[in-house]
Design a protein around this motif. Structure first.
Motif, PDB file in Angstrom:
ATOM      1  N   HIS A  13       0.831  -1.215   0.000  1.00 39.50           N
ATOM      2  CA  HIS A  13       0.000   0.000   0.000  1.00 39.50           C
ATOM      3  C   HIS A  13       0.862   1.261   0.000  1.00 39.50           C
ATOM      4  CE1 HIS A  13      -3.780  -1.929   0.334  1.00 39.50           C
ATOM      5  NE2 HIS A  13      -3.391  -2.630   1.365  1.00 39.50           N
ATOM      6  N   LEU A  26       8.965   1.980  -1.385  1.00 40.18           N
ATOM      7  CA  LEU A  26       8.624   0.856  -2.250  1.00 40.18           C
ATOM      8  C   LEU A  26       9.503   0.957  -3.481  1.00 40.18           C
ATOM      9  CD1 LEU A  26       4.742   0.885  -1.974  1.00 40.18           C
ATOM     10  CD2 LEU A  26       6.179  -1.043  -1.382  1.00 40.18           C
TER      11      LEU A  26
ATOM     12  N   TYR B 320      -7.504   8.187  -0.704  1.00 38.36           N
ATOM     13  CA  TYR B 320      -6.866   6.940  -1.125  1.00 38.36           C
ATOM     14  C   TYR B 320      -7.822   5.805  -0.789  1.00 38.36           C
ATOM     15  CZ  TYR B 320      -3.897   2.832  -1.160  1.00 38.36           C
ATOM     16  OH  TYR B 320      -3.385   1.583  -1.413  1.00 38.36           O
ATOM     17  N   LYS B 331      -5.995  -0.141  -6.120  1.00 39.69           N
ATOM     18  CA  LYS B 331      -5.644   1.037  -5.325  1.00 39.69           C
ATOM     19  C   LYS B 331      -6.003   2.250  -6.159  1.00 39.69           C
ATOM     20  CE  LYS B 331      -1.243  -0.957  -3.950  1.00 39.69           C
ATOM     21  NZ  LYS B 331       0.187  -0.659  -3.945  1.00 39.69           N
ATOM     22  N   ARG B 372       1.434  -3.356  -8.712  1.00 33.91           N
ATOM     23  CA  ARG B 372       2.074  -2.831  -7.497  1.00 33.91           C
ATOM     24  C   ARG B 372       2.725  -1.499  -7.795  1.00 33.91           C
ATOM     25  NH1 ARG B 372       2.916  -7.057  -3.192  1.00 33.91           N
ATOM     26  NH2 ARG B 372       4.321  -5.652  -2.122  1.00 33.91           N
ATOM     27  N   ILE B 373       2.374  -0.511  -7.027  1.00 36.82           N
ATOM     28  CA  ILE B 373       2.933   0.816  -7.253  1.00 36.82           C
ATOM     29  C   ILE B 373       2.901   1.577  -5.928  1.00 36.82           C
ATOM     30  CG2 ILE B 373       0.657   1.668  -7.977  1.00 36.82           C
ATOM     31  CD1 ILE B 373       2.064   3.695  -9.760  1.00 36.82           C
ATOM     32  N   PRO B 374       3.980   2.283  -5.619  1.00 33.31           N
ATOM     33  CA  PRO B 374       3.971   3.086  -4.402  1.00 33.31           C
ATOM     34  C   PRO B 374       2.909   4.185  -4.497  1.00 33.31           C
ATOM     35  CG  PRO B 374       6.187   2.961  -5.359  1.00 33.31           C
ATOM     36  CD  PRO B 374       5.260   2.362  -6.346  1.00 33.31           C
ATOM     37  N   ILE B 375       2.270   4.480  -3.400  1.00 39.38           N
ATOM     38  CA  ILE B 375       1.217   5.508  -3.417  1.00 39.38           C
ATOM     39  C   ILE B 375       1.747   6.868  -3.877  1.00 39.38           C
ATOM     40  CG2 ILE B 375      -0.682   6.556  -2.118  1.00 39.38           C
ATOM     41  CD1 ILE B 375      -0.750   3.565  -2.199  1.00 39.38           C
ATOM     42  N   PRO B 376       2.949   7.268  -3.433  1.00 35.58           N
ATOM     43  CA  PRO B 376       3.415   8.576  -3.924  1.00 35.58           C
ATOM     44  C   PRO B 376       3.471   8.617  -5.462  1.00 35.58           C
ATOM     45  CG  PRO B 376       4.768   7.858  -2.079  1.00 35.58           C
ATOM     46  CD  PRO B 376       3.867   6.708  -2.431  1.00 35.58           C
ATOM     47  N   ARG B 377       3.868   7.481  -6.077  1.00 34.78           N
ATOM     48  CA  ARG B 377       3.898   7.476  -7.550  1.00 34.78           C
ATOM     49  C   ARG B 377       2.488   7.534  -8.118  1.00 34.78           C
ATOM     50  NH1 ARG B 377       6.530   2.666 -10.353  1.00 34.78           N
ATOM     51  NH2 ARG B 377       5.346   3.270 -12.182  1.00 34.78           N
ATOM     52  N   ARG B 379       0.002   8.959  -6.761  1.00 32.89           N
ATOM     53  CA  ARG B 379      -0.454  10.354  -6.639  1.00 32.89           C
ATOM     54  C   ARG B 379       0.122  11.208  -7.763  1.00 32.89           C
ATOM     55  NH1 ARG B 379      -3.367  10.651  -2.066  1.00 32.89           N
ATOM     56  NH2 ARG B 379      -2.606   9.659  -0.164  1.00 32.89           N
TER      57      ARG B 379
END
Ligand SMILES: Cc1cc2nc3c(=O)[nH]c(=O)nc-3n(C[C@H](O)[C@H](O)[C@H](O)COP(=O)(O)OP(=O)(O)OC[C@H]3O[C@@H](n4cnc5c(N)ncnc54)[C@H](O)[C@@H]3O)c2cc1C
Ligand code: SF4
Lengths: 65, 386
Positions: A13, A26, B320, B331, B372-377, B379
């Motif tokens: 997440h 990540l 989110y 997500k 799969r991806i980081p949330i900041p990316r 955003r």
């Protein structure tokens, strides 16, 4: 204090990264990398970020040891 | 001493009502802001705070007993668990408790969340909001009952997915295509198709009713055209109701409504409100956003404002949302639902995909499906020009 990741649980997440970007991120494959596992108790700001990161994880993949 | 620490020093006693993620985060934030006075948390569940999102996911079918646990708090508050707040006196600054005592405060955090909306008073109507509900539901699923889930929102569909994975036959009764109201047609179709592929039956109706059943069945679900559906187990997931009844006599809130707060989460200088029960200003009007990271962001801002007042930052919030069901994981950041087909930033319609939708007002939604991806990316994807 030490940050411990249970990789099996982590669902990528990345909420933890938003809370403590200097301690973890990540990677390009979406795997969480702990950039700093040891956080000194003499650094209360970093300790607070570490606690904050552990707290936001909705699947309890992180804990403080 | 900094101005903030000085202000924190004048506040001797803070009471937090509600021991969910919002109350917990508020307590942590108060300490982080320099408040070192007396801190008391009141919560009517007897459990330590836990992760609610986990209840409708791994916990339901994996035999997973830990995914809902949160690390123990470090705020050093006095925790009154299993105790319910029953009233608030704004003038005397006192919170009345159901054990007959009351607590006085200099500052108060209201974080009593919400509860499942029910369609009936029948004991046969099962809902899922708390840990006890989840454990009871899981026990019932061990016998592989036939299940009807009323409500085609994210929670209803996650419950349906969990029941299917546990070996039950499952029917979802939904107003329109499941998830279309929350996510928009494109994502709704993707999830509904994945559900059907795994054996899910979807029944669309306008309003459904619950009635006591003939022998052998849990309850009857009556559709708008009079059709009757029966199953061993009927679970409803038809939205949530803010827990604000205990504030009725304070005049802060109208019957059954949410608490409307300012851009810092305050209703008065000495009272902050955060989490599922709060309606706050967003670019799309004042509204509740009853989601996990919403509760966390709100309570960080509100707790800081409680100590620092107008010097504290206002809430800057981009929602989110995530869900896991029928083998798919989504997500999304930004204001859902989204209309029309997505632009594919990466991947395509038949596999893992990173998608983007532009709203008319210049904002956008980015969604990652099995990707799969980081949330900041994620955003950052919303910020790119279309
Ligand atoms: C099954 C389920 C799955 C979910 N899945 C997701 C998801 O995947 N993603 C997502 O973003 N969000 C999800 N959510 C929503 C998310 O869990 C909530 O937004 C979040 O937990 C809200 O936190 P809160 O602290 O505001 O409220 P709550 O967690 O409801 O906490 C409020 C607490 O206050 C207590 N309380 C109420 N009245 C009183 C009183 N008078 N006195 C004392 N205590 C009182 C309540 O019992 C409760 O313990 C889910 C919710 C549920 C129920
Ligand atoms: S918040 Fe939890 S699940 Fe998400 S990346 Fe961090 S550890 Fe993993």
């Amino acid at each position: 204090m030490r940050i411990v990741l249970d990789r099996e649980r982590c669902e990528g997440h990345g909420l933890c990264e938003e809370a403590a970007p200097d301690l973890m991120h990540l990677d390009d494959d979406g795997e969480l990398v702990l950039d700093r596992e040891e956080v000194s108790d003499d650094d209360p700001a970093a300790a607070a970020r570490a606690n904050g990161a552990v707290r936001v994880c909705p699947v309890a993949a992180l804990r403080i040891a | 001493m900094s101005a903030a620490a000085e202000q924190a020093g004048q506040v001797k006693r803070v009471v937090v009502v509600g021991n969910g993620i919002a109350g917990l985060t508020a307590a942590d934030t108060l300490r982080g802001t320099g408040f070192d006075g007396e801190l008391t948390i009141v919560g009517d569940e007897s459990h330590a705070a836990y992760s609610r999102p986990a209840l409708s996911k791994a916990l339901l079918h994996d035999g997973d007993d830990l995914s809902h646990e949160l690390p123990s708090p470090t705020h050093g508050a006095t925790e009154l668990l299993g105790v319910r707040a029953t009233g608030l006196d704004l003038e005397r600054r006192r919170v009345a408790l159901d054990d007959g005592t009351d607590l006085s405060y200099d500052r108060l955090v209201i974080a009593t969340g919400s509860r499942a909306r029910r369609l009936s008073d029948l004991p046969e109507e099962v809902t899922l909001r708390g840990l006890d509900d989840a454990l009871a539901l899981r026990r019932r699923l061990a016998d592989k009952p036939s299940v009807i889930v009323v409500g085609g929102g994210p929670l209803g569909m996650e419950i349906a997915s969990g029941c299917l994975a546990a070996g039950s036959t499952v029917t979802v009764v939904s107003q329109g295509v499941p998830l279309v109201l929350q996510l928009g047609p494109h994502l709704a179709d993707v999830f509904t198709a994945a559900g059907r592929e795994r054996g899910l039956t979807v029944v669309e109706t306008e309003l459904a009713r619950l009635e006591r059943s003939a022998e052998g069945y849990a309850a009857r679900v009556v559709l708008d055209d009079g059709t009757v559906l029966e199953a061993d187990l009927v679970v409803t997931a038809v939205g949530d109701v803010p827990n604000t009844e205990w504030l009725a006599s304070s005049g802060l809130v109208s019957q059954g409504g949410p608490l409307t707060v300012d851009s810092r989460g305050l209703v008065r200088p000495d009272i902050a409100v955060a989490g599922d029960l709060a309606a706050f200003p967003t670019p799309h009007g004042t509204r509740r956003i009853p989601l996990w990271s919403s509760a966390i962001e709100q309570s960080k801002v509100a707790a800081a404002a409680l100590i620092q007042g107008q010097e504290a930052p206002t809430l800057q919030f981009q929602p989110y949302f995530w869900t896991e069901q029928f083998g798919l994981s989504l997500k999304a950041v930004g204001y859902l639902p989204v209309v029309g087909a997505p632009a594919y930033v990466d991947g395509g319609p038949d596999g893992p995909a990173l998608m983007r939708w532009a709203h008319g007002d210049g904002t956008a939604v980015a969604a990652a499906l099995n990707y799969r991806i980081p949330i900041p990316r994620l955003r950052r994807v919303t910020q790119q020009a279309a």
